[in-house]
Design a protein around this motif. Structure first.
Motif, PDB file in Angstrom:
ATOM      1  N   LEU B   6      28.138  42.387  28.714  1.00 54.92           N
ATOM      2  CA  LEU B   6      28.831  43.247  29.668  1.00 54.92           C
ATOM      3  C   LEU B   6      29.307  42.441  30.882  1.00 54.92           C
ATOM      4  N   GLY B   7      28.423  41.556  31.340  1.00 54.67           N
ATOM      5  CA  GLY B   7      28.742  40.705  32.494  1.00 54.67           C
ATOM      6  C   GLY B   7      29.901  39.776  32.192  1.00 54.67           C
ATOM      7  N   ILE B   8      29.862  39.139  31.011  1.00 54.75           N
ATOM      8  CA  ILE B   8      30.944  38.226  30.613  1.00 54.75           C
ATOM      9  C   ILE B   8      32.270  38.982  30.520  1.00 54.75           C
ATOM     10  N   SER B   9      32.223  40.182  29.925  1.00 56.42           N
ATOM     11  CA  SER B   9      33.444  40.996  29.810  1.00 56.42           C
ATOM     12  C   SER B   9      34.004  41.333  31.182  1.00 56.42           C
ATOM     13  N   ALA B  10      33.128  41.704  32.104  1.00 61.98           N
ATOM     14  CA  ALA B  10      33.573  42.068  33.451  1.00 61.98           C
ATOM     15  C   ALA B  10      34.230  40.874  34.138  1.00 61.98           C
ATOM     16  N   VAL B  11      33.604  39.688  34.000  1.00 66.18           N
ATOM     17  CA  VAL B  11      34.159  38.473  34.628  1.00 66.18           C
ATOM     18  C   VAL B  11      35.538  38.168  34.028  1.00 66.18           C
ATOM     19  N   LEU B  12      35.635  38.262  32.709  1.00 64.63           N
ATOM     20  CA  LEU B  12      36.920  37.991  32.041  1.00 64.63           C
ATOM     21  C   LEU B  12      38.006  38.950  32.507  1.00 64.63           C
ATOM     22  N   ILE B  13      37.654  40.224  32.656  1.00 63.97           N
ATOM     23  CA  ILE B  13      38.625  41.223  33.117  1.00 63.97           C
ATOM     24  C   ILE B  13      39.094  40.901  34.537  1.00 63.97           C
ATOM     25  N   VAL B  14      38.143  40.538  35.400  1.00 62.95           N
ATOM     26  CA  VAL B  14      38.494  40.222  36.790  1.00 62.95           C
ATOM     27  C   VAL B  14      39.395  38.981  36.840  1.00 62.95           C
ATOM     28  N   VAL B  15      39.054  37.952  36.041  1.00 61.07           N
ATOM     29  CA  VAL B  15      39.876  36.730  36.013  1.00 61.07           C
ATOM     30  C   VAL B  15      41.291  37.052  35.516  1.00 61.07           C
ATOM     31  N   ALA B  16      41.378  37.832  34.435  1.00 57.83           N
ATOM     32  CA  ALA B  16      42.692  38.206  33.882  1.00 57.83           C
ATOM     33  C   ALA B  16      43.504  38.987  34.916  1.00 57.83           C
ATOM     34  N   ALA B  17      42.856  39.901  35.639  1.00 66.44           N
ATOM     35  CA  ALA B  17      43.553  40.696  36.658  1.00 66.44           C
ATOM     36  C   ALA B  17      44.069  39.796  37.781  1.00 66.44           C
ATOM     37  N   CYS B  18      43.255  38.804  38.170  1.00 65.54           N
ATOM     38  CA  CYS B  18      43.670  37.881  39.242  1.00 65.54           C
ATOM     39  C   CYS B  18      44.867  37.038  38.797  1.00 65.54           C
ATOM     40  N   VAL B  19      44.833  36.555  37.547  1.00 64.81           N
ATOM     41  CA  VAL B  19      45.946  35.746  37.016  1.00 64.81           C
ATOM     42  C   VAL B  19      47.229  36.576  37.003  1.00 64.81           C
ATOM     43  N   CYS B  20      47.122  37.824  36.500  1.00 67.78           N
ATOM     44  CA  CYS B  20      48.295  38.718  36.450  1.00 67.78           C
ATOM     45  C   CYS B  20      48.839  38.952  37.857  1.00 67.78           C
ATOM     46  N   ALA B  21      47.945  39.252  38.807  1.00 67.96           N
ATOM     47  CA  ALA B  21      48.371  39.543  40.184  1.00 67.96           C
ATOM     48  C   ALA B  21      49.043  38.324  40.797  1.00 67.96           C
ATOM     49  N   ALA B  22      48.464  37.134  40.566  1.00 61.28           N
ATOM     50  CA  ALA B  22      49.047  35.909  41.136  1.00 61.28           C
ATOM     51  C   ALA B  22      50.438  35.660  40.572  1.00 61.28           C
ATOM     52  N   ARG B  23      50.593  35.877  39.277  1.00 53.75           N
ATOM     53  CA  ARG B  23      51.884  35.657  38.622  1.00 53.75           C
ATOM     54  C   ARG B  23      52.936  36.650  39.151  1.00 53.75           C
ATOM     55  N   ILE B  24      52.525  37.916  39.303  1.00 51.31           N
ATOM     56  CA  ILE B  24      53.453  38.949  39.796  1.00 51.31           C
ATOM     57  C   ILE B  24      53.899  38.617  41.233  1.00 51.31           C
ATOM     58  N   ILE B  25      52.951  38.182  42.057  1.00 51.71           N
ATOM     59  CA  ILE B  25      53.286  37.820  43.453  1.00 51.71           C
ATOM     60  C   ILE B  25      54.251  36.636  43.463  1.00 51.71           C
ATOM     61  N   TYR B  26      54.005  35.647  42.596  1.00 52.27           N
ATOM     62  CA  TYR B  26      54.872  34.459  42.534  1.00 52.27           C
ATOM     63  C   TYR B  26      56.307  34.847  42.137  1.00 52.27           C
ATOM     64  N   VAL B  27      56.427  35.644  41.066  1.00 48.55           N
ATOM     65  CA  VAL B  27      57.760  36.043  40.572  1.00 48.55           C
ATOM     66  C   VAL B  27      58.520  36.802  41.658  1.00 48.55           C
ATOM     67  N   ASN B  28      57.834  37.704  42.354  1.00 49.20           N
ATOM     68  CA  ASN B  28      58.510  38.494  43.380  1.00 49.20           C
ATOM     69  C   ASN B  28      58.862  37.671  44.614  1.00 49.20           C
ATOM     70  N   SER B  29      58.123  36.596  44.847  1.00 45.63           N
ATOM     71  CA  SER B  29      58.464  35.753  45.998  1.00 45.63           C
ATOM     72  C   SER B  29      59.693  34.892  45.717  1.00 45.63           C
ATOM     73  N   THR B  30      59.972  34.583  44.429  1.00 43.18           N
ATOM     74  CA  THR B  30      61.141  33.762  44.106  1.00 43.18           C
ATOM     75  C   THR B  30      62.424  34.601  44.043  1.00 43.18           C
ATOM     76  N   PHE B  31      62.296  35.905  43.881  1.00 46.79           N
ATOM     77  CA  PHE B  31      63.472  36.796  43.864  1.00 46.79           C
ATOM     78  C   PHE B  31      63.287  37.861  44.939  1.00 46.79           C
ATOM     79  N   PRO B  32      63.512  37.516  46.195  1.00 46.96           N
ATOM     80  CA  PRO B  32      63.271  38.508  47.250  1.00 46.96           C
ATOM     81  C   PRO B  32      64.219  39.705  47.131  1.00 46.96           C
ATOM     82  N   ALA B  33      63.725  40.846  47.547  1.00 44.83           N
ATOM     83  CA  ALA B  33      64.563  42.054  47.529  1.00 44.83           C
ATOM     84  C   ALA B  33      65.709  41.880  48.513  1.00 44.83           C
ATOM     85  N   PRO B  34      66.913  42.399  48.185  1.00 46.60           N
ATOM     86  CA  PRO B  34      68.040  42.241  49.110  1.00 46.60           C
ATOM     87  C   PRO B  34      67.805  42.986  50.417  1.00 46.60           C
TER      88      PRO B  34
END
Lengths: 271, 226
Positions: B6-34
């Motif tokens: 259960l602990g390993i699963s929770a850690v993996l989920i948190v890591v995956a969520a952080c990677v997704c969030a970091a990637r989304i923030i990066y993509v949005n910073s390279t294409f700023p809203a007009p």
């Protein structure tokens, strides 16, 4: 009873297969639409505002916004079939195998029906929106979430679409509406198998019948084909539908399914 | 053992969520809203960027001032341009239309000749939009060119023409409510968005329309394309 029925629905092999097929459609869409948009070299020109072009973004590239993509068409056509695969046919098998007779010695027929309906509704809803959420997240990791702009001409929510004005004013509210609506609609489609459990005597036909009804309504209703589930499940609908008639018609269908099943089981209980 | 899994699963989920969030923030910073620049009627509006014709304008080079925003119904346009036959209505793809007219003055504030690409402008109202109507533009302006040349320090005035059909509107919104809606003239989209908030159009009947220019090219109107 409800917990046991939900566990039975969500842990079945057919549930995992249906979910897997849905996720495959979502992945295929990311690979064929979002990835080319994200890594095409022409993007460097678009990003600089070349010729005033508005860049492709999350809200015009995810599976709910690309009616022109093959993976989108296949997914939304297959969805009424996928949502019925896992658990919707079990009422028929319980009925035919006599399992239901042993169940009602331990609980009331009402409890059994409620548990069955909740499990079928949930399994249908999850299979309906899990691929959408997966695709949305995958596309969000590749493309920016720019505000939809009608003048850009790249957002596939035309002014004739259901809640089109909301899409351009409050896109997140529009998405939330469609995710909730899709969940409920997929649940209703899955529960419609209950009706066919009494009308036909073949499990395959029971599971496939809602899909056939959806396809027939999509192609045969003419101007009213906008109210077909296949059109409404897709946030970028290609046919015109109005909000109140849409909501009213599906509330009526849900009530009709409930009344039909209750009527049939009251007779069953008396017998 | 179950707790470890259960602990390993929770850690993996948190890591995956952080990677997704970091990637989304990066993509949005390279294409700023007009950035959104909204102007009003009678206020000089400016925009910069490259047009569809490849003409680059720097913000401030051209000042656009809109003055009259009017709407003409199907009967009105038929009275103004008797030979006009609308192909969309003729094909049965719509049963009614509105023509929107916007008077715009273009002032060149620089010491160089500038060209303005009129066909890039869009009229929008919530989800509805339509582009510039080149054929009717010919009927309401002496110079039919959709690339407007403006000499240094001088001004040019044109009537911009846009068309709306009832088949473009969801019945929930109501075709008859369209003319009471707020409209915007969108000048540029990306990287900066510029628009002029026009408000409601003034209903116009054909009798009050200056058709002297419209009459000049009525022969060309038949069999028009949108």
């Amino acid at each position: 009873m409800i917990v046991a029925e939900i566990k039975r629905a969500l842990s079945s092999t057919s549930f995992l297969i249906a979910l897997g097929v849905g996720l495959l459609f979502a992945l295929a869409h990311i690979l064929t639409v979002a990835v080319p948009y994200a890594f095409d070299p022409d993007w460097s020109l678009v990003q600089a505002g070349s010729k005033g072009v508005y860049p492709n973004s999350l809200l015009n590239s995810w599976i709910g916004a690309t009616p022109y993509a093959l993976s989108t068409s296949l997914f939304f056509f297959a969805l009424p079939l996928l949502v019925c695969l896992p658990h919707a046919g079990t009422l028929y098998t319980d009925l035919k195998s006599g399992f239901i007779s042993s169940v009602i010695t331990r609980c009331s027929i009402k409890d059994y029906l409620v548990a069955k309906a909740v499990a079928v509704f949930l399994s249908g809803g999850i299979i309906g929106i899990a691929p959408l959420l997966f695709n949305f997240l995958g596309t969000a990791m590749l493309l920016p979430a720019l505000t939809p702009e009608p003048a850009a001409g790249i957002f596939n929510v035309p002014p004739t679409a259901l809640l089109a004005d909301l899409f351009y004013a409050q896109p997140w509210a529009y998405l939330l509406f469609f995710l909730v609506f899709d969940f409920i609609l997929c649940g209703i489609i899955a529960c419609s198998c209950f009706v066919f459990s009494f009308l036909v005597s073949n499990k395959f036909v029971v599971v496939v019948a809602p899909f056939l009804v959806c396809v027939i309504t999509y192609f045969a209703l003419g101007d009213a084909s906008g109210y077909s589930p296949i059109n409404l499940l897709n946030p970028s609908q290609s046919h015109i539908a109005q909000l109140i008639p849409t909501l009213a018609s599906y509330v009526i269908i849900a009530c009709a399914i409930t009344l039909f099943v209750v009527w049939k089981y009251r007779r069953f209980e008396v017998v | 053992m179950k707790r470890v899994k259960l602990g390993i699963s929770a850690v993996l989920i948190v890591v995956a969520a952080c990677v997704c969030a970091a990637r989304i923030i990066y993509v949005n910073s390279t294409f700023p809203a007009p950035e959104n620049h909204v102007f009003s009627v009678n206020e000089p509006a400016t925009y910069g960027g490259e047009s569809s014709a490849g003409i680059v304008l720097t913000a401030g080079d051209i000042q656009i001032t809109t003055s009259n925003f009017r709407a003409l119904d199907h009967e009105g346009i038929k009275a103004a341009i008797p030979s006009y036959i609308d192909p969309i209505i003729q094909l049965g793809n719509a049963t009614d239309l509105r023509v929107f007219l916007v008077d715009a003055t273009f002032k060149n504030t620089t010491q160089e000749h500038k060209d303005v690409t009129l066909r890039d402008y869009h009229l929008t109202s919530q989800a509805w939009l339509n582009g510039f109507h080149p054929l009717l533009f010919e009927n309401f302006n002496e110079d039919p060119s959709t690339i407007l040349p403006v000499d240094p320090g001088s001004t040019e005035t044109r009537t911009l023409v846009f068309m709306a059909y009832n088949s473009q509107i969801n019945p929930d919104r109501g075709w008859n409510n369209l003319a009471q809606s707020d409209f915007s003239l969108v000048l540029a989209l990306y990287p900066d968005r510029a628009s002029i908030s026009l408000g409601h159009p003034t209903p116009l009947d054909a009798a009050s329309l200056d058709t002297s220019q419209a009459a000049a090219s009525t022969n060309d109107a038949e069999g028009s394309m949108v």
